[in-house]
Design an enzyme around this catalytic site. Structure first.
Site, PDB file in Angstrom:
ATOM      1  N   LYS A 125      29.920  -1.284  25.860  1.00 32.02           N
ATOM      2  CA  LYS A 125      29.031  -2.487  25.980  1.00 32.02           C
ATOM      3  C   LYS A 125      29.335  -3.491  25.009  1.00 32.02           C
ATOM      4  O   LYS A 125      29.574  -3.476  24.073  1.00 32.02           O
ATOM      5  CB  LYS A 125      27.514  -2.122  25.618  1.00 32.02           C
ATOM      6  CG  LYS A 125      26.376  -3.287  25.679  1.00 32.02           C
ATOM      7  CD  LYS A 125      24.885  -2.740  25.194  1.00 32.02           C
ATOM      8  CE  LYS A 125      24.248  -3.873  24.889  1.00 32.02           C
ATOM      9  NZ  LYS A 125      22.656  -3.721  24.601  1.00 32.02           N
ATOM     10  N   GLU A 180      19.339  -5.582  28.846  1.00 30.87           N
ATOM     11  CA  GLU A 180      20.376  -6.001  29.449  1.00 30.87           C
ATOM     12  C   GLU A 180      21.775  -5.181  29.483  1.00 30.87           C
ATOM     13  O   GLU A 180      22.490  -5.236  30.246  1.00 30.87           O
ATOM     14  CB  GLU A 180      20.890  -7.474  28.750  1.00 30.87           C
ATOM     15  CG  GLU A 180      21.707  -7.430  27.705  1.00 30.87           C
ATOM     16  CD  GLU A 180      21.011  -6.789  26.386  1.00 30.87           C
ATOM     17  OE1 GLU A 180      19.845  -6.664  26.377  1.00 30.87           O
ATOM     18  OE2 GLU A 180      21.821  -6.059  25.517  1.00 30.87           O
ATOM     19  N   LYS A 233      13.516 -11.627  21.662  1.00 38.73           N
ATOM     20  CA  LYS A 233      13.355 -10.644  20.513  1.00 38.73           C
ATOM     21  C   LYS A 233      12.788 -11.505  19.568  1.00 38.73           C
ATOM     22  O   LYS A 233      12.743 -12.711  19.282  1.00 38.73           O
ATOM     23  CB  LYS A 233      14.633 -10.264  20.057  1.00 38.73           C
ATOM     24  CG  LYS A 233      15.354  -9.250  20.944  1.00 38.73           C
ATOM     25  CD  LYS A 233      16.558  -8.776  20.102  1.00 38.73           C
ATOM     26  CE  LYS A 233      17.331  -7.773  21.015  1.00 38.73           C
ATOM     27  NZ  LYS A 233      16.502  -6.443  21.392  1.00 38.73           N
ATOM     28  N   ASP A 260      15.435  -7.969  28.181  1.00 40.08           N
ATOM     29  CA  ASP A 260      16.105  -7.513  27.014  1.00 40.08           C
ATOM     30  C   ASP A 260      16.724  -6.248  26.962  1.00 40.08           C
ATOM     31  O   ASP A 260      17.547  -5.465  26.316  1.00 40.08           O
ATOM     32  CB  ASP A 260      14.852  -7.526  25.914  1.00 40.08           C
ATOM     33  CG  ASP A 260      15.482  -7.290  24.476  1.00 40.08           C
ATOM     34  OD1 ASP A 260      16.844  -7.524  24.295  1.00 40.08           O
ATOM     35  OD2 ASP A 260      14.664  -6.915  23.477  1.00 40.08           O
ATOM     36  N   ASP A 265      22.620 -10.585  21.326  1.00 37.79           N
ATOM     37  CA  ASP A 265      21.627 -10.149  22.347  1.00 37.79           C
ATOM     38  C   ASP A 265      20.284 -10.798  21.760  1.00 37.79           C
ATOM     39  O   ASP A 265      19.584 -10.337  20.735  1.00 37.79           O
ATOM     40  CB  ASP A 265      21.269  -8.646  22.353  1.00 37.79           C
ATOM     41  CG  ASP A 265      20.234  -8.171  23.274  1.00 37.79           C
ATOM     42  OD1 ASP A 265      19.717  -9.248  24.044  1.00 37.79           O
ATOM     43  OD2 ASP A 265      19.729  -7.171  23.277  1.00 37.79           O
ATOM     44  N   ARG A 275      22.059  -1.891  30.137  1.00 37.68           N
ATOM     45  CA  ARG A 275      21.949  -1.282  31.134  1.00 37.68           C
ATOM     46  C   ARG A 275      22.545  -2.038  32.458  1.00 37.68           C
ATOM     47  O   ARG A 275      23.244  -1.248  33.557  1.00 37.68           O
ATOM     48  CB  ARG A 275      20.871  -0.190  31.424  1.00 37.68           C
ATOM     49  CG  ARG A 275      19.702  -1.116  31.698  1.00 37.68           C
ATOM     50  CD  ARG A 275      18.219  -0.507  31.491  1.00 37.68           C
ATOM     51  NE  ARG A 275      17.840  -0.366  30.133  1.00 37.68           N
ATOM     52  CZ  ARG A 275      16.753  -0.037  29.581  1.00 37.68           C
ATOM     53  NH1 ARG A 275      15.792   0.671  30.412  1.00 37.68           N
ATOM     54  NH2 ARG A 275      16.695   0.327  28.024  1.00 37.68           N
ATOM     55  N   ASP A 289      25.777  -5.948  18.715  1.00 36.49           N
ATOM     56  CA  ASP A 289      25.545  -5.509  20.059  1.00 36.49           C
ATOM     57  C   ASP A 289      26.756  -5.149  21.073  1.00 36.49           C
ATOM     58  O   ASP A 289      26.547  -4.949  21.992  1.00 36.49           O
ATOM     59  CB  ASP A 289      24.354  -6.248  20.808  1.00 36.49           C
ATOM     60  CG  ASP A 289      23.547  -5.584  21.656  1.00 36.49           C
ATOM     61  OD1 ASP A 289      23.452  -4.155  21.579  1.00 36.49           O
ATOM     62  OD2 ASP A 289      23.006  -5.821  22.692  1.00 36.49           O
TER      63      ASP A 289
HETATM   64  N1  BES Z   1      20.598  -4.160  22.010  1.00 33.52           N
HETATM   65  C1  BES Z   1      19.234  -3.485  22.245  1.00 33.52           C
HETATM   66  C2  BES Z   1      19.138  -2.323  21.655  1.00 33.52           C
HETATM   67  C3  BES Z   1      19.313  -2.339  19.986  1.00 33.52           C
HETATM   68  C4  BES Z   1      18.079  -2.293  19.298  1.00 33.52           C
HETATM   69  C5  BES Z   1      20.523  -1.893  19.404  1.00 33.52           C
HETATM   70  C6  BES Z   1      18.130  -2.038  17.959  1.00 33.52           C
HETATM   71  C7  BES Z   1      20.726  -1.776  18.230  1.00 33.52           C
HETATM   72  C8  BES Z   1      19.345  -2.103  17.338  1.00 33.52           C
HETATM   73  C9  BES Z   1      19.168  -3.512  23.542  1.00 33.52           C
HETATM   74  O1  BES Z   1      19.781  -4.505  24.640  1.00 33.52           O
HETATM   75  C10 BES Z   1      17.672  -3.749  24.011  1.00 33.52           C
HETATM   76  O2  BES Z   1      17.094  -4.603  23.626  1.00 33.52           O
HETATM   77  N2  BES Z   1      16.901  -2.725  24.251  1.00 33.52           N
HETATM   78  C11 BES Z   1      15.395  -2.857  24.273  1.00 33.52           C
HETATM   79  C12 BES Z   1      15.072  -2.056  25.684  1.00 33.52           C
HETATM   80  C13 BES Z   1      13.605  -2.293  26.121  1.00 33.52           C
HETATM   81  C14 BES Z   1      13.512  -3.719  26.345  1.00 33.52           C
HETATM   82  C15 BES Z   1      13.445  -1.330  27.324  1.00 33.52           C
HETATM   83  C16 BES Z   1      14.723  -2.032  23.094  1.00 33.52           C
HETATM   84  O3  BES Z   1      15.333  -0.850  22.880  1.00 33.52           O
HETATM   85  O4  BES Z   1      13.778  -2.645  22.659  1.00 33.52           O
HETATM   86 ZN    ZN Z   2      21.398  -5.195  23.833  1.00 33.71          ZN
HETATM   87 MN    MN Z   3      18.585  -6.232  24.557  1.00 37.07          MN
END
Ligand code: BES
Ligand code: ZN
Ligand code: MN
Length: 522
Positions: free
Chosen positions: A287, A371, A299, A369, A292, A373, A310
């Site tokens: 990835k 993204e 966020k 968010d 992000d 996947r 990220d």
């Molecule tokens: N890049 C984030 C996940 C992440 C969070 C990595 C904290 C490192 C530290 C990912 O893209 C994300 O935002 N995931 C969301 C998914 C949710 C919207 C289903 C998350 O984990 O909140």
């Molecule tokens: Zn992310």
């Molecule tokens: Mn995200």
């Protein structure tokens, strides 16, 4: 740091700092110490040293021009509890102490500790011994290099430079590491040092990429990094531009990159030894979200700066290729890195938009968010076109994974027991910790959409599993696949002796071990 072997009777070893690793419950010192630094036996600093883990002591000879200018002792704790991680931490701690003392050269005896039980190899006793000594040496040298990592690209003057307050007159970091031996160390030990240097170079690259801010480490920057690796090591590198990826039908990847003015890239690296260019490859997908923001599902501000990391999955794959190039690829390996920012620009995807993936399945993007996947699903479909032997993806995919496993452990998801267990086992040996998580289809119910084939988020509960289950819909049908959620361990907010704050390079050594083990198994 220059690393070389010095072969001489221990009484003739010469170094600014001789490392000595000691057990808490075993005061015996190795025979070479008595020869190299006979004065150490009467050192009160060493006599007082309790050898607890994460502690060091320094002792000086009474005679200022003794060939061993100081002994730096590091604690290993109790002998029975010794494992590779304790060894790595002790060596890293010791070389950091050397750096603080501004010593120029560090001496490491070939056998820093008696070869570890879990460091050995199969075979006859003599060969197994040499292998075990070599493996212990490999871990010690790797740890020395990893412990000295610093990210100073954006500092206008080195923090610990010669002009810094309290700075002595030595170098900012040790310039040489000498592996001290009394006889020719043999090919296994020499190969071990080469592997350690390659692995550390790979981890350094991955750390640098994660630490480099998002205004510099853009998708284009990652593509240039890949192209440089290609030139240096003779890999084929193809960079697919955003419009081409969109034209190919990668609607999920496009749904992420369309909100950013920064050009997205799909990077493909293909490494193979001569004659093996057409063999079925191992494919590593990383990835590469260079920043992000969350997109329109933006966020909160707190800690958003960490989202420059990220792209740690892509960084780990690039770091792996750096190491592989230095060692020479033992087999064909392909890296696929979908790289983009996730931004809330005017052209950004709206929550509720439906897009068509490269695989043809439609996805309702309920939350922009989620993204990672989206770009990974298209990359996984693309991976199948290489007729892979196995596909492993690495991604800072979910905050839920951090909630489940904490900051230090990555999740491994795979329907293939052998692949999941191999990754967890190999990872534990090299210091990358994994815990297997379930990939049960029952939770897929929650990813069903009213308007499309699926939606990109499920409930908060089981968030890391839901994300993995989304990816599973796109995993290759004819090869084992594993998904590694490295959201926790990719980025350190507290330092250890082995990892500075920031990018850790998590995954680089796992991939290297996996390729090596795969080669051994065929
Ligand atoms: N890049 C984030 C996940 C992440 C969070 C990595 C904290 C490192 C530290 C990912 O893209 C994300 O935002 N995931 C969301 C998914 C949710 C919207 C289903 C998350 O984990 O909140
Ligand atoms: Zn992310
Ligand atoms: Mn995200």
């Amino acid at each position: 740091m220059q690393i070389d072997f010095r072969i001489a009777p221990a009484a003739q070893w010469r170094t600014d700092a001789l490392l000595v690793l000691r057990f808490e419950d075993d005061p015996a010192t190795p025979a070479w110490l008595a020869e190299a630094a006979p004065w150490a036996a009467s050192s009160r600093a060493l006599a007082d040293f309790r050898a607890k883990p994460r502690t060091t002591a320094v002792a000086y000879p009474p005679d200022a021009d003794a060939p061993v200018a100081r002994v730096v002792a590091a604690g290993l704790g109790k002998r029975a509890a010794l494992d590779l991680e304790t060894l790595r931490l002790a060596v890293a701690q010791a070389v950091r102490a050397c750096r603080d003392l501004k010593v120029a050269s560090v001496g490491l005896a070939l056998e820093p500790v008696p070869a570890l039980p879990d460091a050995g190899a199969a075979g006859d006793a003599g060969a197994a011994d040499a292998e075990a000594v070599a493996h212990t040496l490999e871990e010690a040298v790797t740890a020395a290099l990893l412990g000295l990592y610093r990210f100073e690209t954006f500092k206008s003057a080195p923090e610990n430079g010669m002009d810094a307050p309290g700075g002595g007159d030595g170098p900012d970091a040790p310039e040489a590491l000498q592996v001290l031996c009394t006889a020719e160390p043999g090919p296994a030990a020499r190969a071990a040092v080469a592997r350690a240097e390659a692995a550390a170079a790979g981890v350094y690259l991955a750390r640098d990429l994660v630490n480099t801010p998002a205004n510099v480490a853009t998708p284009s920057f990652l593509a240039e990094t890949a192209e440089t690796l290609g030139r240096e090591h003779g890999f084929k590198v193809r960079v697919i531009e955003a419009d081409e990826a969109e034209g190919m039908g990668m609607g999920c990847f496009a749904a992420v990159f369309q909100g950013s003015p920064e050009p997205a890239k799909l990077i493909v690296i293909d490494a193979a030894p001569k004659g093996a260019e057409r063999e079925r490859p191992l494919v590593f997908v990383g990835k590469g979200v260079t920043f992000d923001t969350g997109g329109i599902s933006i966020k909160p501000s707190a800690k958003m700066d960490e989202m420059k990391g990220d792209m740690a999955g892509a960084a780990a794959v690039l770091g792996f290729f750096e190491a592989l190039g230095r060692l020479g690829a033992p087999r064909r390996v392909v890296g696929i890195l979908p790289c983009t920012e996730n931004m809330p620009g005017g052209a950004a995807t709206r929550p509720g938009d439906v897009v068509t993936s490269y695989a043809g399945k439609t996805v309702e993007i309920v939350n922009t968010d989620a993204e990672g996947r989206l770009l990974l699903c298209d990359a996984l479909t693309f991976a199948a076109e290489f007729d892979p032997l196995a596909v492993v993806d690495l991604a800072t995919l979910t905050g839920a994974c951090l909630v489940a496993l904490g900051t230090d452990v990555a999740a491994v998801f795979s329907a293939n027991d052998l692949l999941a267990e191999s990754i967890a086992e190999l990872g534990a040996r090299v210091g990358d910790l994994y815990w297997r998580m379930p990939l049960w289809d029952r939770y897929f119910e929650s990813l069903k959409s009213d308007v499309a084939d699926m939606k990109n988020v499920g409930p908060r509960e089981g968030g890391a599993v839901n994300a993995a289950l989304f990816l599973k819909q796109f995993a290759p049908a004819s090869a084992p696949w594993a998904h590694l959620d490295i959201a926790g361990p990719a980025f350190a907010t507290t330092a250890t002796a082995l990892t500075a704050k920031g990018g850790t390079g998590f995954g680089v050594r796992t991939l290297l071990a996996l390729v090596t083990a795969w080669e051994g198994a065929r």
